[in-house]
Design a protein around this motif. Sequence first.
Motif, PDB file in Angstrom:
ATOM      1  N   ASN A   1       0.832  -1.206   0.000  1.00  0.00           N
ATOM      2  CA  ASN A   1       0.000   0.000   0.000  1.00  0.00           C
ATOM      3  C   ASN A   1       0.864   1.251   0.000  1.00  0.00           C
ATOM      4  OD1 ASN A   1      -2.514  -1.540   0.425  1.00  0.00           O
ATOM      5  ND2 ASN A   1      -1.639  -1.950   2.448  1.00  0.00           N
ATOM      6  N   ASN A   2       0.278   2.341  -0.421  1.00  0.00           N
ATOM      7  CA  ASN A   2       0.960   3.625  -0.381  1.00  0.00           C
ATOM      8  C   ASN A   2       1.363   3.946   1.051  1.00  0.00           C
ATOM      9  OD1 ASN A   2       1.906   6.069  -1.467  1.00  0.00           O
ATOM     10  ND2 ASN A   2       0.015   7.127  -0.905  1.00  0.00           N
ATOM     11  N   GLY A   3       2.654   4.229   1.257  1.00  0.00           N
ATOM     12  CA  GLY A   3       3.133   4.566   2.581  1.00  0.00           C
ATOM     13  C   GLY A   3       3.692   3.402   3.365  1.00  0.00           C
ATOM     14  N   ASP A   4       3.702   2.191   2.809  1.00  0.00           N
ATOM     15  CA  ASP A   4       4.274   1.048   3.516  1.00  0.00           C
ATOM     16  C   ASP A   4       5.783   1.249   3.698  1.00  0.00           C
ATOM     17  OD1 ASP A   4       1.803  -0.100   3.591  1.00  0.00           O
ATOM     18  OD2 ASP A   4       2.276  -1.784   2.272  1.00  0.00           O
ATOM     19  N   VAL A   5       6.276   0.913   4.885  1.00  0.00           N
ATOM     20  CA  VAL A   5       7.702   1.011   5.182  1.00  0.00           C
ATOM     21  C   VAL A   5       8.322  -0.370   4.999  1.00  0.00           C
ATOM     22  CG1 VAL A   5       9.431   1.658   6.893  1.00  0.00           C
ATOM     23  CG2 VAL A   5       7.239   2.870   6.809  1.00  0.00           C
ATOM     24  N   LEU A   6       9.472  -0.410   4.314  1.00  0.00           N
ATOM     25  CA  LEU A   6      10.067  -1.684   3.901  1.00  0.00           C
ATOM     26  C   LEU A   6      11.540  -1.764   4.273  1.00  0.00           C
ATOM     27  CD1 LEU A   6       8.747  -1.562   0.213  1.00  0.00           C
ATOM     28  CD2 LEU A   6       7.578  -2.612   2.162  1.00  0.00           C
TER      29      LEU A   6
END
Length: 288
Positions: free
Chosen positions: A93-98
């Motif tokens: 999703n938009n904004g997911d931190v990876l």
Amino acid sequence: MSKKAKLIVGIGVTLLILIVLAAAGIRNHFMQDEPADKPKADSGYTMQAVYLKKEDGNNIFVELENDMPFTGKIPQEELYDENGEKITEQDLNNGDVLNIYGNGIMAQSYPGQYNGISKIERTEQENQEYIEEYSHFLDEFFVEKEPSQRPELNVCYTDDLAAVTVMIPEALGYTWTYEENGEGNTITTDAPHILQTNPTEVTKLSEPMKMELMFDVKPESVQILSWEDSLLGQYQDSADQIPDGTPVEIQENEEGNPEFTAQPGCVYLVQGQWENGTADYGFWTPSE
């Protein structure tokens, strides 16, 4: 045909080392020995990045330590959620931190191109703070095309120094049909033959090199013709005697992009076909 977005992946033939790597300090971040507390995977390097995605599906990463935008292929078989469970790209999703693992080699372009990603782990979902801070990159790199705009082409290759992207400035000739304000329009250009032009120099070659063609709108079909560059400038008065080009073998890579083996001392004409029409692009690989 749905609207596509425009991804700026290079500026001419110049390697943008200072803009992306030296100025941002990212080259040292990737290539130097990592500190002991730096997480690693598969003997590679890791970074933390936020994933940004538009509604039309276009996406980009932003490396959080240096605020550096980059693109990269998501490894479908090595993509995991917060619990270590496998997920698909559609689950991001938009904004997911990876956490992104790989070989640490970033192509010298803007935005960067990380072709060596080996594994991705999501650590947080839809971080609104990062969305607000970095969403401007989506507007910067994915500009909605005007209906009359033709697709753009970048030629990509990897040499001993770096992965390089060369933008081909404009189509030589095209026939393009589009609808605007409810009316159909067709534009056709009367372009000179490529041997009568000054084609963009991609790179000097001493031996054959594999090259990838990246269009911002995927074509339905592509063909490539080649000529010896000794013919450049010999037919300025008339195109009647110009010999036919030699067809070049094309293969499709894992990303679905055309690849071919460029030869030293050749001029290339790329002919693409889309739902809206056709466009031709030219470039040159002189002998070293």
